[in-house]
Design an enzyme around this catalytic site. Structure first.
Site, PDB file in Angstrom:
ATOM      1  N   ASP A  65       0.825  -1.204   0.000  1.00 56.69           N
ATOM      2  CA  ASP A  65       0.000   0.000   0.000  1.00 56.69           C
ATOM      3  C   ASP A  65       0.864   1.261   0.000  1.00 56.69           C
ATOM      4  O   ASP A  65       0.501   2.254  -0.623  1.00 56.69           O
ATOM      5  CB  ASP A  65      -0.937   0.002   1.212  1.00 56.69           C
ATOM      6  CG  ASP A  65      -1.891   1.168   1.165  1.00 56.69           C
ATOM      7  OD1 ASP A  65      -2.631   1.284   0.172  1.00 56.69           O
ATOM      8  OD2 ASP A  65      -1.876   1.983   2.093  1.00 56.69           O
ATOM      9  N   ASP A  68       2.260   1.690  -3.761  1.00 55.81           N
ATOM     10  CA  ASP A  68       1.434   1.983  -4.942  1.00 55.81           C
ATOM     11  C   ASP A  68       1.482   3.452  -5.351  1.00 55.81           C
ATOM     12  O   ASP A  68       1.565   3.770  -6.538  1.00 55.81           O
ATOM     13  CB  ASP A  68      -0.004   1.482  -4.780  1.00 55.81           C
ATOM     14  CG  ASP A  68      -0.732   2.069  -3.581  1.00 55.81           C
ATOM     15  OD1 ASP A  68      -0.207   2.984  -2.916  1.00 55.81           O
ATOM     16  OD2 ASP A  68      -1.845   1.592  -3.301  1.00 55.81           O
ATOM     17  N   ASP A  86      -7.233   3.633  -4.536  1.00 53.89           N
ATOM     18  CA  ASP A  86      -6.354   3.401  -3.391  1.00 53.89           C
ATOM     19  C   ASP A  86      -7.053   3.713  -2.076  1.00 53.89           C
ATOM     20  O   ASP A  86      -7.066   2.891  -1.154  1.00 53.89           O
ATOM     21  CB  ASP A  86      -5.078   4.232  -3.537  1.00 53.89           C
ATOM     22  CG  ASP A  86      -4.104   4.004  -2.398  1.00 53.89           C
ATOM     23  OD1 ASP A  86      -3.938   2.847  -1.971  1.00 53.89           O
ATOM     24  OD2 ASP A  86      -3.508   4.995  -1.922  1.00 53.89           O
ATOM     25  N   ASP A  90      -8.150   1.045   0.769  1.00 55.75           N
ATOM     26  CA  ASP A  90      -7.528   1.192   2.089  1.00 55.75           C
ATOM     27  C   ASP A  90      -8.550   0.931   3.191  1.00 55.75           C
ATOM     28  O   ASP A  90      -8.238   0.328   4.215  1.00 55.75           O
ATOM     29  CB  ASP A  90      -6.937   2.595   2.278  1.00 55.75           C
ATOM     30  CG  ASP A  90      -5.630   2.793   1.550  1.00 55.75           C
ATOM     31  OD1 ASP A  90      -5.076   1.817   1.008  1.00 55.75           O
ATOM     32  OD2 ASP A  90      -5.154   3.956   1.525  1.00 55.75           O
TER      33      ASP A  90
END
Length: 192
Positions: A65, A68, A86, A90
């Site tokens: 994460d 990215d 994203d 999350d």
């Protein structure tokens, strides 16, 4: 708080992100891999795998994460669509990481409260930023700190369930404080 360490993290992330860009993997693919790992984490928690195994999967998922965004910047593909994907995923990852604690025997009510607060924190940031406020760095436990807390809870669980429970209560309390901090920051921005 961790957002202030961004310059240091870039030194670690940039070479790995560069290798990923050279491999042809997209930033969104890295995001999806992180999400997949969070599902694997929850599945392993459901089947009561050792907490240190879960901590390792959480660590790798969190690293993906963090990567990215750097992959998106280096590849020139950063944009609102990727940011939307994203930030949306999350929330799913955060939920799975906390739900995994319930599978390990933590009090479901405390996990649910912590999860609700964890979802409110980014919501308040998004609402504040939609109003033109700078919200990044506001509050005691942003996403990075919360992930570190869950990681530490898993590691400590390997030695003492009671101590890991105390850490979960502390995470819930600090998350509440963060919600109140962000709520006040947005609320106090309105004219009297």
């Amino acid at each position: 708080m961790i957002t202030r360490l961004r310059a240091l993290s870039k030194k670690v992330l940039r070479p790995v992100a560069g290798a990923i860009v050279k491999s042809g993997l997209s930033a969104n693919a890295v995001t999806y891999i992180g999400l997949l790992l969070s599902f694997i984490y929850a599945l392993l928690a459901y089947f009561h795998y050792p907490p240190l195994v879960l901590a390792l999967v959480l660590l790798i998922s969190s690293f993906m994460d963090a990567l990215d965004g750097e992959v998106a910047r280096l590849s020139g593909s950063a944009g609102p669509k990727g940011a939307f994907i994203d930030s949306s995923l999350d929330r799913a990852e955060d939920s799975l990481f906390l739900i995994g604690l319930m599978f390990l025997g933590f009090d479901p009510l405390v996990v649910a409260v912590t999860l609700a607060l964890s979802l409110m924190i980014p919501y308040l940031r998004a609402r504040g930023e939609a109003l033109g406020l700078k919200m990044e760095g506001r509050g005691l436990v942003e996403r990075g700190e919360r992930l570190i807390f869950v990681f530490v809870i898993l590691v400590v669980y390997s030695f003492s369930f009671l101590a890991s429970e105390v850490l979960l209560y502390l995470l819930a309390f600090l998350s509440l404080v963060t919600v109140l901090q962000r709520f006040y920051a947005v609320y106090s921005s309105f004219p009297k």
